[in-house]
Design a protein around this motif. Sequence first.
Motif, PDB file in Angstrom:
ATOM      1  N   LEU A   1       0.822  -1.212   0.000  1.00  0.00           N
ATOM      2  CA  LEU A   1       0.000   0.000   0.000  1.00  0.00           C
ATOM      3  C   LEU A   1       0.858   1.265   0.000  1.00  0.00           C
ATOM      4  CD1 LEU A   1      -2.561  -1.050   2.763  1.00  0.00           C
ATOM      5  CD2 LEU A   1      -3.026  -0.949   0.299  1.00  0.00           C
ATOM      6  N   VAL A   2       0.356   2.294  -0.657  1.00  0.00           N
ATOM      7  CA  VAL A   2       0.938   3.638  -0.567  1.00  0.00           C
ATOM      8  C   VAL A   2       0.082   4.426   0.415  1.00  0.00           C
ATOM      9  CG1 VAL A   2       1.565   5.726  -1.807  1.00  0.00           C
ATOM     10  CG2 VAL A   2       1.671   3.510  -2.976  1.00  0.00           C
ATOM     11  N   LYS A   3       0.689   4.911   1.503  1.00  0.00           N
ATOM     12  CA  LYS A   3      -0.042   5.568   2.589  1.00  0.00           C
ATOM     13  C   LYS A   3       0.031   7.087   2.417  1.00  0.00           C
ATOM     14  CE  LYS A   3       0.856   1.677   5.634  1.00  0.00           C
ATOM     15  NZ  LYS A   3       1.402   1.214   6.921  1.00  0.00           N
ATOM     16  N   MET A   4      -1.105   7.658   2.039  1.00  0.00           N
ATOM     17  CA  MET A   4      -1.124   9.066   1.643  1.00  0.00           C
ATOM     18  C   MET A   4      -0.880  10.025   2.810  1.00  0.00           C
ATOM     19  SD  MET A   4      -1.495   8.678  -1.526  1.00  0.00           S
ATOM     20  CE  MET A   4      -2.072  10.146  -2.358  1.00  0.00           C
ATOM     21  N   ALA A   5      -1.391   9.699   3.995  1.00  0.00           N
ATOM     22  CA  ALA A   5      -1.165  10.591   5.140  1.00  0.00           C
ATOM     23  C   ALA A   5       0.313  10.630   5.502  1.00  0.00           C
ATOM     24  CB  ALA A   5      -2.000  10.134   6.336  1.00  0.00           C
ATOM     25  N   HIS A   6       0.996   9.500   5.373  1.00  0.00           N
ATOM     26  CA  HIS A   6       2.431   9.468   5.657  1.00  0.00           C
ATOM     27  C   HIS A   6       3.189  10.324   4.644  1.00  0.00           C
ATOM     28  CE1 HIS A   6       2.218   5.403   8.051  1.00  0.00           C
ATOM     29  NE2 HIS A   6       1.232   6.214   8.332  1.00  0.00           N
ATOM     30  N   LEU A   7       2.814  10.188   3.372  1.00  0.00           N
ATOM     31  CA  LEU A   7       3.430  11.013   2.332  1.00  0.00           C
ATOM     32  C   LEU A   7       3.196  12.496   2.605  1.00  0.00           C
ATOM     33  CD1 LEU A   7       4.805  11.334  -0.448  1.00  0.00           C
ATOM     34  CD2 LEU A   7       2.569  10.960  -1.508  1.00  0.00           C
ATOM     35  N   ALA A   8       1.981  12.822   3.072  1.00  0.00           N
ATOM     36  CA  ALA A   8       1.635  14.220   3.356  1.00  0.00           C
ATOM     37  C   ALA A   8       2.522  14.801   4.451  1.00  0.00           C
ATOM     38  CB  ALA A   8       0.167  14.309   3.765  1.00  0.00           C
ATOM     39  N   VAL A   9       2.744  14.041   5.516  1.00  0.00           N
ATOM     40  CA  VAL A   9       3.545  14.550   6.631  1.00  0.00           C
ATOM     41  C   VAL A   9       5.010  14.690   6.230  1.00  0.00           C
ATOM     42  CG1 VAL A   9       4.315  14.106   8.998  1.00  0.00           C
ATOM     43  CG2 VAL A   9       1.966  13.555   8.340  1.00  0.00           C
ATOM     44  N   VAL A  10       5.527  13.696   5.534  1.00  0.00           N
ATOM     45  CA  VAL A  10       6.948  13.696   5.161  1.00  0.00           C
ATOM     46  C   VAL A  10       7.239  14.811   4.154  1.00  0.00           C
ATOM     47  CG1 VAL A  10       8.767  12.351   4.028  1.00  0.00           C
ATOM     48  CG2 VAL A  10       7.246  11.252   5.678  1.00  0.00           C
ATOM     49  N   GLY A  11       6.306  15.064   3.222  1.00  0.00           N
ATOM     50  CA  GLY A  11       6.581  15.983   2.124  1.00  0.00           C
ATOM     51  C   GLY A  11       6.113  17.408   2.326  1.00  0.00           C
ATOM     52  N   SER A  12       5.596  17.747   3.503  1.00  0.00           N
ATOM     53  CA  SER A  12       5.098  19.110   3.720  1.00  0.00           C
ATOM     54  C   SER A  12       5.892  19.795   4.838  1.00  0.00           C
ATOM     55  CB  SER A  12       3.608  19.075   4.073  1.00  0.00           C
ATOM     56  OG  SER A  12       3.394  18.296   5.227  1.00  0.00           O
ATOM     57  N   TYR A  13       5.749  21.122   4.905  1.00  0.00           N
ATOM     58  CA  TYR A  13       6.477  21.858   5.946  1.00  0.00           C
ATOM     59  C   TYR A  13       5.616  22.152   7.168  1.00  0.00           C
ATOM     60  CZ  TYR A  13       4.271  26.163   4.156  1.00  0.00           C
ATOM     61  OH  TYR A  13       3.370  27.124   3.770  1.00  0.00           O
ATOM     62  N   ARG A  14       4.289  22.041   7.036  1.00  0.00           N
ATOM     63  CA  ARG A  14       3.382  22.204   8.174  1.00  0.00           C
ATOM     64  C   ARG A  14       2.259  21.181   8.073  1.00  0.00           C
ATOM     65  NH1 ARG A  14       6.810  24.841   9.798  1.00  0.00           N
ATOM     66  NH2 ARG A  14       6.862  26.983  10.613  1.00  0.00           N
ATOM     67  N   VAL A  15       1.872  20.658   9.227  1.00  0.00           N
ATOM     68  CA  VAL A  15       0.757  19.712   9.331  1.00  0.00           C
ATOM     69  C   VAL A  15      -0.142  20.228  10.437  1.00  0.00           C
ATOM     70  CG1 VAL A  15       0.065  17.337   9.848  1.00  0.00           C
ATOM     71  CG2 VAL A  15       2.235  17.770   8.670  1.00  0.00           C
ATOM     72  N   ASN A  16      -1.413  20.491  10.118  1.00  0.00           N
ATOM     73  CA  ASN A  16      -2.288  21.002  11.177  1.00  0.00           C
ATOM     74  C   ASN A  16      -3.539  20.160  11.343  1.00  0.00           C
ATOM     75  OD1 ASN A  16      -3.202  22.710   8.632  1.00  0.00           O
ATOM     76  ND2 ASN A  16      -4.902  22.816  10.098  1.00  0.00           N
ATOM     77  N   GLY A  17      -3.964  20.042  12.593  1.00  0.00           N
ATOM     78  CA  GLY A  17      -5.279  19.525  12.901  1.00  0.00           C
ATOM     79  C   GLY A  17      -6.271  20.675  12.906  1.00  0.00           C
ATOM     80  N   VAL A  18      -7.557  20.373  13.148  1.00  0.00           N
ATOM     81  CA  VAL A  18      -8.600  21.389  12.951  1.00  0.00           C
ATOM     82  C   VAL A  18      -9.382  21.730  14.225  1.00  0.00           C
ATOM     83  CG1 VAL A  18      -8.838  21.045  10.485  1.00  0.00           C
ATOM     84  CG2 VAL A  18     -10.117  19.567  12.040  1.00  0.00           C
ATOM     85  N   ALA A  19      -8.907  21.256  15.364  1.00  0.00           N
ATOM     86  CA  ALA A  19      -9.413  21.671  16.675  1.00  0.00           C
ATOM     87  C   ALA A  19      -8.341  21.268  17.687  1.00  0.00           C
ATOM     88  CB  ALA A  19     -10.748  21.001  17.008  1.00  0.00           C
ATOM     89  N   LYS A  20      -8.339  21.903  18.849  1.00  0.00           N
ATOM     90  CA  LYS A  20      -7.256  21.639  19.823  1.00  0.00           C
ATOM     91  C   LYS A  20      -7.165  20.166  20.179  1.00  0.00           C
ATOM     92  CE  LYS A  20      -7.388  26.226  21.978  1.00  0.00           C
ATOM     93  NZ  LYS A  20      -7.819  26.977  23.184  1.00  0.00           N
ATOM     94  N   LEU A  21      -8.310  19.547  20.493  1.00  0.00           N
ATOM     95  CA  LEU A  21      -8.307  18.130  20.865  1.00  0.00           C
ATOM     96  C   LEU A  21      -7.802  17.271  19.716  1.00  0.00           C
ATOM     97  CD1 LEU A  21      -9.017  15.761  22.772  1.00  0.00           C
ATOM     98  CD2 LEU A  21     -11.307  15.765  21.761  1.00  0.00           C
ATOM     99  N   HIS A  22      -8.294  17.530  18.523  1.00  0.00           N
ATOM    100  CA  HIS A  22      -7.893  16.753  17.349  1.00  0.00           C
ATOM    101  C   HIS A  22      -6.386  16.842  17.133  1.00  0.00           C
ATOM    102  CE1 HIS A  22      -7.472  16.645  12.752  1.00  0.00           C
ATOM    103  NE2 HIS A  22      -7.625  15.402  13.144  1.00  0.00           N
ATOM    104  N   SER A  23      -5.829  18.045  17.227  1.00  0.00           N
ATOM    105  CA  SER A  23      -4.396  18.223  17.017  1.00  0.00           C
ATOM    106  C   SER A  23      -3.590  17.493  18.078  1.00  0.00           C
ATOM    107  CB  SER A  23      -4.042  19.717  17.002  1.00  0.00           C
ATOM    108  OG  SER A  23      -4.664  20.352  15.898  1.00  0.00           O
ATOM    109  N   GLU A  24      -4.088  17.489  19.310  1.00  0.00           N
ATOM    110  CA  GLU A  24      -3.397  16.757  20.382  1.00  0.00           C
ATOM    111  C   GLU A  24      -3.457  15.249  20.154  1.00  0.00           C
ATOM    112  OE1 GLU A  24      -1.403  17.944  22.887  1.00  0.00           O
ATOM    113  OE2 GLU A  24      -1.651  19.699  21.591  1.00  0.00           O
ATOM    114  N   ILE A  25      -4.625  14.755  19.687  1.00  0.00           N
ATOM    115  CA  ILE A  25      -4.748  13.321  19.398  1.00  0.00           C
ATOM    116  C   ILE A  25      -3.793  12.924  18.275  1.00  0.00           C
ATOM    117  CG2 ILE A  25      -6.301  11.552  18.446  1.00  0.00           C
ATOM    118  CD1 ILE A  25      -8.568  12.865  20.058  1.00  0.00           C
TER     119      ILE A  25
END
Length: 799
Positions: A405-429
């Motif tokens: 499998l090619v894991k898109m979320a992993h590619l997103a984190v490795v290839g970007s300069y910022r990764v954000n969640g969309v609420a405080k709890l979500h970002s902490e999780i």
Amino acid sequence: MFSNKEEFKMVFLRRLEMMYGKRFEESTVRDQYHTLGNMVREYISQDWIRTNERSRAKSSKQVYYLSIEFLLGRLLGSNLLNLGIRDVVEKGLKELGIDLEEIEESEADAGLGNGGLGRLAACFLDSLASLNLPGHGCGIRYKHGLFDQKIVDGYQVELPEQWLRHGNVWEVRKEDLAIEVNFWGRVEVSNEGGRLVFRHTDSEKVTAVPYDMPVIGYGTKTVNTLRLWSAEPSKTFPKHKSVMQYKRETEAISEFLYPDDAHDEGKILRLKQQYFLVAASVGSIVRAHRRQYGNLSNLHKHVAIHVNDTHPVLAIPELMRVLLDEEGMSWEDAWEITTNTVSYTNHTTLSEALEKWPIHIFQPLLPRIYMIVEEINERFCRGLWNKYPGEWKRIEDMAIIAHGLVKMAHLAVVGSYRVNGVAKLHSEILKKREMKQFYEVFPQKFNNKTNGITHRRWLLKANPQLASLITEAIGARWIQRPETLLDLTSYASDRSFQRALAKVKQQRKAILAKRIYEQTGIAVDESSIFDVQVKRLHAYKRQLLNVLHIMYLYNRLKEDSSFSIYPRTFIFGAKASPGYYYAKRIIKLINSLAEKVNHDPQTNEQLKVIFLENYRVSLAEDIFPAADISEQISTASKEASGTGNMKFMMNGAITIGTMDGANIEIFEEVGKENIFIFGLTAEEVLNYYQNGGYRSHEYYHHDRRIKQVVDQLVNGFFPDAHDHFEPIYDSLLMQNDEYFVLRDFADYAETQEKISEVYQDREKWMEMSAINIAHSGHFSSDRTIQEYANEIWDIHSLI
């Protein structure tokens, strides 16, 4: 042409006759709509051109927001409002015997999205333009969108969404800016002057044709662009396919949003859509940059590419392909630019929503892109090995390509300069659980940006009665500075303001009640509590908990003649994904319950259940202003943020919810006395998932109310459903109630009783309502976008 009503009338009549070759008296509502739309588009054309010129002249950094969805809703009303010309148009049309609202009703909702993801993107575009920020949307021009939902005998039936049947007055086709997108084929590798050169040959070409739509800011001259791509056959036809097969397969790319991916054919189409979006968008971005700066070495200094969820993550390897194969850069230089250009928003903690593509589909469809992803993975894993020598399990878990499998979320984190969640709890999780290992490697990348909604659409446009009351109390500056809604707190306990607020709510309930009657034939009590749950239908959102509670109320009313409740109207609106059969059974359950409750003379004066079919933006604009109670009852830890909760709050509804997503931040804003919280916390839910210990049978056997309603799913209580609800019954008992519906039932029922008590204290309830409205300014997308602009994209106002 909009300077005064006389000039407007003259231009409108002349334009209508010129466009349609008929007298005004013979024109239809649709003719009038298209005439007015064309006039508005012409009116803003100079500002649209100047916005782009201003940006180029200043060499401003631009953000391009890539999203598979943009749930825009109708645009005529919001465009007139943002331009400040609604009053002139409305008065001028009235003198011609035309009702502006009737013209607005004739506009189709743009079929470009499904739920919160797409509506968030639409709100962000509004805020970018209204804040004079250089930001543009990139999406797909779906011919049919998701689907039109019809309810037949209580069941969801999907029909094609024909939003483009009569054309789209807001779009401009720009065939000269088309981009060629390549699928299939093979990659030839050669050594030229000591450098490896890659050529994608024998590919199947698809032409991406852009359709540009103006995004008009409120009270400003800024007009940004939403560029939507349509898939059309290339002039270079593939030799191995018939013309008709190639044409069908090509046009299918931009035909439907979210084609069914239960089988490989659907998976290929979805992956095609995603690459089509990013290849066309990146190609367009790069072409504009080259034209202005000559080369791509400074791309990251002038361009930010933001990917909204995992769907557009192929922008990372596609940008690498352009920099490597077209620009001739070294891997290191290309990677440096790419990882300083692309940023990523994660919208979910649900593993099934974190996309993974089988290699046997990905590699043949996108051969060069797969090679680049493979190289990214190889280099990333090598770096992990150096950092964590011998930790094979960690490397296996974090790899971009693993287990076929090619894991898109992993590619997103490795290839970007910022990764954000969309609420405080979500970002902490994300940091502590879902992406914990990535956070340990890239702590500097992770941040939070709590979602927001555009108050201009969801308050100023959707609820003009409330907007007028607010302006009367605190002035109009809240429209451009929504944080100043806080000034309303000083009016929360003012009796005359409370009475005015209650009157507005009653007006809006009457409007919705009229619409309910027209759609369903059911007359609802306008003085009852309007208890509303409208959102995408998914098990974790727990529409089922709401339904089981209504069943319990119905049972008590039937069994105990001394029991009564303050009259309630429970209102649902939701679409279930066509292949999500469990969710479709929940829709049938809601409708079966409505049929039983609404026609029972013993209960129907106290209890009504309404399911409004085909939930969409234009329907939501009637629902949110009328709601008394906002149902935000997802299993804690599952809802990343939510934005419906913000729309309800902004319109004065009180939330009943779990401590999940942005509910937590609403709680922090309004205080515990102005929200109704119940149920398990995220920590308790995660503990159950990690350590076990939850047994749904115990709640079923020890709570008579629960046993009765669960049994009614299968014991013939719903004679029209046969065995249709057995999977729901099994999910609660045989499968141990994955989303803790039975565990939270008692607390939910008790909290609902408390709501009935408080609601009857009208002064207290209206005070709570005013406090919620006052604190809703924090949840404006203006605040969210300004945070993105300052802390992620580094873009600045053009004015």
